[in-house]
Scaffold this motif. Sequence first.
Motif, PDB file in Angstrom:
ATOM      1  N   LEU A 177       0.829  -1.203   0.000  1.00  0.00           N
ATOM      2  CA  LEU A 177       0.000   0.000   0.000  1.00  0.00           C
ATOM      3  C   LEU A 177       0.867   1.257   0.000  1.00  0.00           C
ATOM      4  N   LEU A 178       1.972   1.213   0.707  1.00  0.00           N
ATOM      5  CA  LEU A 178       2.893   2.352   0.734  1.00  0.00           C
ATOM      6  C   LEU A 178       3.567   2.545  -0.629  1.00  0.00           C
ATOM      7  N   LEU A 179       3.915   1.435  -1.271  1.00  0.00           N
ATOM      8  CA  LEU A 179       4.479   1.523  -2.622  1.00  0.00           C
ATOM      9  C   LEU A 179       3.471   2.140  -3.584  1.00  0.00           C
ATOM     10  N   ASN A 180       2.192   1.792  -3.406  1.00  0.00           N
ATOM     11  CA  ASN A 180       1.144   2.359  -4.252  1.00  0.00           C
ATOM     12  C   ASN A 180       1.027   3.873  -4.067  1.00  0.00           C
ATOM     13  N   LYS A 181       1.499   4.362  -2.906  1.00  0.00           N
ATOM     14  CA  LYS A 181       1.490   5.806  -2.631  1.00  0.00           C
ATOM     15  C   LYS A 181       2.820   6.458  -3.024  1.00  0.00           C
ATOM     16  N   ASN A 182       3.664   5.707  -3.711  1.00  0.00           N
ATOM     17  CA  ASN A 182       4.967   6.192  -4.197  1.00  0.00           C
ATOM     18  C   ASN A 182       5.968   6.466  -3.081  1.00  0.00           C
ATOM     19  N   SER A 183       5.811   5.748  -1.962  1.00  0.00           N
ATOM     20  CA  SER A 183       6.847   5.788  -0.931  1.00  0.00           C
ATOM     21  C   SER A 183       7.996   4.871  -1.343  1.00  0.00           C
ATOM     22  N   THR A 184       9.173   5.128  -0.777  1.00  0.00           N
ATOM     23  CA  THR A 184      10.309   4.232  -0.941  1.00  0.00           C
ATOM     24  C   THR A 184      10.363   3.356   0.301  1.00  0.00           C
ATOM     25  N   VAL A 185      10.110   2.060   0.125  1.00  0.00           N
ATOM     26  CA  VAL A 185       9.870   1.171   1.260  1.00  0.00           C
ATOM     27  C   VAL A 185      11.023   0.201   1.467  1.00  0.00           C
ATOM     28  N   THR A 186      11.467   0.119   2.713  1.00  0.00           N
ATOM     29  CA  THR A 186      12.445  -0.888   3.128  1.00  0.00           C
ATOM     30  C   THR A 186      11.764  -1.828   4.108  1.00  0.00           C
ATOM     31  N   ILE A 187      11.730  -3.120   3.766  1.00  0.00           N
ATOM     32  CA  ILE A 187      11.123  -4.110   4.655  1.00  0.00           C
ATOM     33  C   ILE A 187      12.219  -4.744   5.500  1.00  0.00           C
ATOM     34  N   CYS A 188      12.072  -4.626   6.815  1.00  0.00           N
ATOM     35  CA  CYS A 188      13.037  -5.201   7.751  1.00  0.00           C
ATOM     36  C   CYS A 188      12.343  -6.239   8.634  1.00  0.00           C
ATOM     37  N   HIS A 189      13.156  -6.980   9.379  1.00  0.00           N
ATOM     38  CA  HIS A 189      12.600  -8.030  10.231  1.00  0.00           C
ATOM     39  C   HIS A 189      13.618  -8.369  11.316  1.00  0.00           C
TER      40      HIS A 189
END
Length: 282
Positions: A177-189
Amino acid sequence: MGIIIDGRKVSLEVKEEIRSFVNNRKEKGLKVPKVVSILVGNDGGSVFYINNQEKVATSLGVDFEKLLLDETISEDHLIDEIEKLNNDKIVDGIILQLPLPKGINEKKVINAISADKDIDCLTYENQGKLYCGEKVFLPCTPNSVITLLEKYEIELEGKNVVVIGRSNIVGKPVSQLLLNKNSTVTICHSRTKNLQDICKNADIIVVAMGRPKYLNEDFINENSIVIDVGTSSLHGKITGDVDFERVSDKVNMITPVPGGVGALTTTLLIKNACEALENNEN
């Protein structure tokens, strides 16, 4: 103290939108949304959730039915009950309380729900549409995150967002959903190296790990916007993944737990039912 992002306040705003939608239909003599929520057995958490769904739905004028089934029900019988709801034109939305009792194939049962009535976005069909960027019922917890950010007029386009957690329920869909808003997303864990440094450089941090008070002042900067999705029981209290006391006065904005993301999820679920009704009419 950073600005508190008030999920209860936003929930009230969305409820007014739903109430207006329902009342408008009633005035015109049109059908109102109907939701059926299925509970198999008596899991304590599921009982709480289904009762809360009923409370919210009925307060907004939405028809709500609880389908309570014994935990000894067979998988085939459960699927038959779902098929009846799929074929019932009066029913707009179907919710399945999870987890299901042992011995029932959860994935098979979930995917028996019609995609047109899957207002919780659990079926593979709807999840596939979500990741392909097609129009679909948005999963409620990830949608709560986005809704809170947008209601507080937080610009998402071009922002660096760190999502801590990679679950199919929150981490992955909220990232999409954040990518759909044109954010640059880093997924961490939990196995991400240098997690603190990654978070310190983020504009927005979404925490969904299920580890109470995990994120502290070592992860943030003074401009951080922190969205806490965690809900754990710690010393008899509902606690988020963020150490609120240590973080809240050192960030720009933050959601509390309770009263943040979780305060909005059920409301958005009922809003999806309104959308389902409109879809079924078109």
